[in-house]
Design a protein around this motif. Structure first.
Motif, PDB file in Angstrom:
ATOM      1  N   TYR A   1      37.527   2.191 -30.659  1.00  0.00           N
ATOM      2  CA  TYR A   1      38.641   2.974 -30.111  1.00  0.00           C
ATOM      3  C   TYR A   1      38.384   4.471 -30.274  1.00  0.00           C
ATOM      4  O   TYR A   1      37.364   4.881 -30.828  1.00  0.00           O
ATOM      5  N   ASP A   2      39.336   5.271 -29.776  1.00  0.00           N
ATOM      6  CA  ASP A   2      39.190   6.736 -29.733  1.00  0.00           C
ATOM      7  C   ASP A   2      37.903   7.140 -29.015  1.00  0.00           C
ATOM      8  O   ASP A   2      37.218   8.092 -29.407  1.00  0.00           O
ATOM      9  N   LEU A   3      37.578   6.409 -27.947  1.00  0.00           N
ATOM     10  CA  LEU A   3      36.317   6.661 -27.247  1.00  0.00           C
ATOM     11  C   LEU A   3      36.269   8.027 -26.585  1.00  0.00           C
ATOM     12  O   LEU A   3      35.191   8.602 -26.406  1.00  0.00           O
ATOM     13  N   GLN A   4      37.405   8.568 -26.216  1.00  0.00           N
ATOM     14  CA  GLN A   4      37.427   9.854 -25.519  1.00  0.00           C
ATOM     15  C   GLN A   4      37.324  11.043 -26.475  1.00  0.00           C
ATOM     16  O   GLN A   4      37.016  12.155 -26.046  1.00  0.00           O
ATOM     17  N   THR A   5      37.579  10.804 -27.750  1.00  0.00           N
ATOM     18  CA  THR A   5      37.580  11.928 -28.710  1.00  0.00           C
ATOM     19  C   THR A   5      36.569  11.713 -29.834  1.00  0.00           C
ATOM     20  O   THR A   5      35.528  12.377 -29.871  1.00  0.00           O
ATOM     21  N   ALA A   6      36.883  10.799 -30.728  1.00  0.00           N
ATOM     22  CA  ALA A   6      35.999  10.543 -31.872  1.00  0.00           C
ATOM     23  C   ALA A   6      35.861   9.036 -32.033  1.00  0.00           C
ATOM     24  O   ALA A   6      36.663   8.397 -32.723  1.00  0.00           O
ATOM     25  N   PRO A   7      34.843   8.424 -31.422  1.00  0.00           N
ATOM     26  CA  PRO A   7      34.713   6.961 -31.419  1.00  0.00           C
ATOM     27  C   PRO A   7      34.716   6.356 -32.824  1.00  0.00           C
ATOM     28  O   PRO A   7      34.060   6.858 -33.734  1.00  0.00           O
ATOM     29  N   LYS A   8      35.466   5.251 -32.949  1.00  0.00           N
ATOM     30  CA  LYS A   8      35.550   4.533 -34.222  1.00  0.00           C
ATOM     31  C   LYS A   8      35.425   3.043 -33.951  1.00  0.00           C
ATOM     32  O   LYS A   8      35.701   2.562 -32.855  1.00  0.00           O
ATOM     33  N   ALA A   9      35.000   2.309 -34.981  1.00  0.00           N
ATOM     34  CA  ALA A   9      34.910   0.856 -34.894  1.00  0.00           C
ATOM     35  C   ALA A   9      35.529   0.259 -36.146  1.00  0.00           C
ATOM     36  O   ALA A   9      35.366   0.792 -37.247  1.00  0.00           O
ATOM     37  N   ASP A  10      36.248  -0.838 -35.972  1.00  0.00           N
ATOM     38  CA  ASP A  10      36.917  -1.480 -37.100  1.00  0.00           C
ATOM     39  C   ASP A  10      36.912  -2.984 -36.851  1.00  0.00           C
ATOM     40  O   ASP A  10      37.420  -3.445 -35.819  1.00  0.00           O
ATOM     41  N   GLY A  11      36.304  -3.755 -37.766  1.00  0.00           N
ATOM     42  CA  GLY A  11      36.264  -5.195 -37.548  1.00  0.00           C
ATOM     43  C   GLY A  11      35.545  -5.921 -38.655  1.00  0.00           C
ATOM     44  O   GLY A  11      35.352  -5.404 -39.761  1.00  0.00           O
ATOM     45  N   SER A  12      35.139  -7.135 -38.370  1.00  0.00           N
ATOM     46  CA  SER A  12      34.401  -7.957 -39.330  1.00  0.00           C
ATOM     47  C   SER A  12      33.004  -8.230 -38.783  1.00  0.00           C
ATOM     48  O   SER A  12      32.787  -8.224 -37.567  1.00  0.00           O
ATOM     49  N   TYR A  13      32.062  -8.478 -39.674  1.00  0.00           N
ATOM     50  CA  TYR A  13      30.678  -8.692 -39.250  1.00  0.00           C
ATOM     51  C   TYR A  13      30.040  -9.802 -40.084  1.00  0.00           C
ATOM     52  O   TYR A  13      30.496 -10.145 -41.182  1.00  0.00           O
ATOM     53  N   LYS A  14      28.963 -10.322 -39.567  1.00  0.00           N
ATOM     54  CA  LYS A  14      28.119 -11.268 -40.306  1.00  0.00           C
ATOM     55  C   LYS A  14      26.686 -11.058 -39.869  1.00  0.00           C
ATOM     56  O   LYS A  14      26.381 -11.075 -38.676  1.00  0.00           O
ATOM     57  N   VAL A  15      25.799 -10.826 -40.838  1.00  0.00           N
ATOM     58  CA  VAL A  15      24.380 -10.654 -40.555  1.00  0.00           C
ATOM     59  C   VAL A  15      23.644 -11.879 -41.079  1.00  0.00           C
ATOM     60  O   VAL A  15      23.782 -12.242 -42.257  1.00  0.00           O
ATOM     61  N   THR A  16      22.851 -12.508 -40.211  1.00  0.00           N
ATOM     62  CA  THR A  16      22.104 -13.703 -40.593  1.00  0.00           C
ATOM     63  C   THR A  16      20.614 -13.454 -40.389  1.00  0.00           C
ATOM     64  O   THR A  16      20.201 -12.937 -39.347  1.00  0.00           O
ATOM     65  N   TYR A  17      19.818 -13.812 -41.395  1.00  0.00           N
ATOM     66  CA  TYR A  17      18.360 -13.763 -41.274  1.00  0.00           C
ATOM     67  C   TYR A  17      17.804 -14.987 -41.971  1.00  0.00           C
ATOM     68  O   TYR A  17      17.951 -15.142 -43.183  1.00  0.00           O
ATOM     69  N   LYS A  18      17.219 -15.885 -41.187  1.00  0.00           N
ATOM     70  CA  LYS A  18      16.781 -17.181 -41.701  1.00  0.00           C
ATOM     71  C   LYS A  18      17.986 -17.874 -42.340  1.00  0.00           C
ATOM     72  O   LYS A  18      18.980 -18.101 -41.680  1.00  0.00           O
TER      73      LYS A  18
END
Length: 611
Positions: A188-205
């Motif tokens: 959000y706030d793409l027109q001014t100062a972009p931000k991201a807010d959420g959950s993540y999961k990183v998988t390796y093997k």
């Protein structure tokens, strides 16, 4: 991210303009200037159509556009270059005089993040069932030689336009270099100062790290806040076999480090982002025999200053804690770590295996350590050369079983044991204590009687230095007491050893200065010279002595007098020296006054190295 959605909007917007004009004119290529003006007016960017525009009429009307340059209206800096774009429209809405984009496909699109640097999107496929349906995304891109693929969904075009292109919900799966990132949240706030807010999961093997993430990309230095949790990580999955090499550098070839390649310290990366991270790992597998548990660390990075605070690391039923700090502005680093009550056989499973033919710890094994180190520089060689601090490790009383030393063959330890004629048996070795104490100054490590192994049948104190700049060793073993397999002068005087060479190629020889004194004394006095006292006047509490002036100064008690349990060794050794001295006097009486040559010859006979 903002640029991506701008480009996506333009790709969708351009064909709509073309459809409108196509309804009015036959040769759409003649009206490229009008299309470019409309893009400039409504999209607020400059677009230059260098290639052709084609209209296709089928079950899904479409427009093809080739070679489009998009740039900033004010600065003229490049934003993107679209190699080719195909836009298909839903046919049903056209009967209701509505234009709804069904599919957008592009090939060879560049999105610039500086005037010359860009991310290459090989293929982009965006589709939607309806104006208010989620947008499906399929991306295949290359960033600096790394292939990245992403699939998932974004908010519907309706939601995006209602937010005035200011907010997009995303559910994406991104894969690169064997890693898979799942992200679900919003941008959000793409027109001014972009931000991201959420959950993540990183998988390796079989390794998984997950948590919540917040990113503020609108600041001059982007800011990231996240928590990273994992039930289990296996370091073997992440390790790569790299051949160490030396590239010279500021230190120069004379001080070339043999085991560690001279590598620049990547300070610039510490200035690219600010971050707050809470890291929790339930189990960290070092290898098949060793693991750490319940790792809890807080990591902060602000304006180039990195602090890693290990609040807790479980190691062999003990605790490791401390800090690691790096200041990219001052080009400095500091380590302050401490380990308490670590049980070696719990930390390293092989030591707890009674079938282990090399080393088996039956009892004890409690270990403590401390590392205090400060350094500075531009590369690893300078880090070594400028290092200052102290390293201490100690082991409490233990019962150890050694039945084979085959794996130590070629190692400096094996050389020492062979020179000392140690008769290793299957019997238990009762360790009273062991210590390593090194004081580091400018890459030189001084061991002030700081290497001690004090056991009932094996007693060793090492004193001297090692140079980390060129990996040179200069240690003396003073004194030694242990199981003497024979009573030859070689085995007795072999107790006075010198370790030289390098870490990779150490050599063990007689300590010339002390051995020469002992030999001359034995020759002159027919063996009455008290070499035994010189060799075996053992400190009654060598571990205590090794720790003087440190934080562990009172860890081991001080015992007055000569080390207990070696008095018989004194007698046996002195008697053996008397006999050997008589033999030397008989065999070498003509050499008595020949000075250095005589001593040199004797040293050669005893296995020493004449320099």
């Amino acid at each position: 991210m903002k640029k991506f959605f701008i480009i996506l909007g333009i790709i969708i917007f351009l064909p709509i303009v073309c459809v409108i004009l196509a309804a009015m004119f036959f040769d759409i290529n003649s009206y490229k200037p009008q299309v470019e003006k409309m893009v400039a007016k409504y999209a607020k960017v400059d677009a230059k159509i260098n290639g052709d525009m084609k209209i296709g009429l089928s079950f899904k009307p479409s427009i093809e556009i080739d070679d489009v340059d998009i740039s900033n209206q004010e600065t003229k800096d490049p934003i993107a270059k679209i190699g080719a774009a195909l836009v298909q429209f839903s046919i049903k809405p056209l009967f209701a005089k509505e234009i709804v984009v069904d599919t957008v496909q592009t090939d060879n699109t560049r999105i610039y993040y500086s005037k010359t640097d860009y991310a290459q999107i090989n293929n982009l496929d965006v589709s939607m069932e309806a104006y208010d349906s989620p947008i499906s995304v399929d991306i295949d891109t290359d960033v600096e030689g790394v292939n990245i693929k992403a699939v998932g969904t974004l908010s519907s075009l309706k939601k995006i336009t209602e937010s005035k292109y200011n907010e997009v919900e995303a559910d994406l799966k991104v894969s690169a270099m064997g890693y898979v990132l799942d992200y679900k949240g919003k941008v959000y706030d793409l027109q001014t100062a972009p931000k991201a807010d959420g959950s993540y999961k990183v998988t390796y093997k079989n390794n998984v790290i997950s948590g919540k993430v917040f990113a503020d990309l609108g600041q001059k230095v982007p800011y990231i806040k996240l928590n990273a949790d994992s039930q289990s990580l296996n370091l073997a999955d992440f390790s790569g076999e790299k051949q160490a090499s030396n590239k010279g550098g500021i230190i120069g070839s004379a001080n070339a480090n043999e085991l560690v390649a001279n590598t620049p310290i990547p300070y610039e990366f510490l200035k690219m982002v600010n971050a707050d991270v809470v890291l929790k790992i339930k189990q960290l597998l070092i290898d098949s025999e060793m693991s750490l548990t319940d790792i809890n660390a807080v990591i902060t990075l602000k304006n180039g200053v990195l602090n890693v605070n290990f609040k807790n690391i479980g190691a062999g039923n003990g605790i490791v804690s401390g800090t690691v700090d790096t200041d990219a502005n001052k080009k400095t680093a500091a380590i302050n770590m401490k380990g308490t009550d670590i049980i070696l056989q719990q930390l390293y499973k092989a030591f707890a295996n009674s079938g282990n033919k090399d080393l088996y710890i039956k009892e004890g094994g409690k270990t403590n350590f401390m590392i205090k180190l400060n350094t500075s520089g531009d590369n690893t060689d300078q880090y070594i050369a400028n290092s200052k601090g102290q390293v201490i490790a100690l082991v409490d009383s233990s019962v150890i079983k050694i039945s084979s030393l085959d794996k130590l063959r070629g190692n400096v330890i094996m050389q020492i044991l062979e020179n000392l004629k140690i008769n290793v048996t299957n019997s238990d070795m009762k360790l009273k204590c062991a210590v390593v104490h090194g004081d580091i100054t400018n890459g030189n490590v001084n061991y002030p009687k700081g290497i001690v192994f004090d056991a009932k049948d094996f007693y060793l104190v090492a004193d001297g230095t090692t140079n980390l700049n060129n990996e040179k060793i200069n240690l003396s073993l003073q004194p030694f007491s242990g199981k003497i397999k024979d009573t030859s002068i070689s085995s007795i005087l072999g107790s006075l050893l010198k370790i030289k060479g390098t870490f990779k190629n150490p050599s063990v020889s007689l300590n010339k200065e002390q051995t020469a004194t002992a030999v001359v004394g034995a020759i002159a006095t027919a063996g009455m010279y008290n070499v035994g006292d010189m060799m075996l006047s053992a400190d009654g509490s060598p571990c205590h002595t090794a720790l003087k002036g440190t934080d562990f100064a009172s860890y081991f008690p001080e015992e007055k007098g000569v080390r207990s349990g070696v008095s018989k060794q004194y007698t046996n050794t002195k008697d053996a020296i008397k006999d050997a001295g008589k033999q030397i006097k008989t065999l070498g009486k003509d050499l008595k006054n020949t000075g250095k040559d005589a001593i040199g010859g004797l040293l050669g006979a005893f296995g020493g190295k004449k320099e």
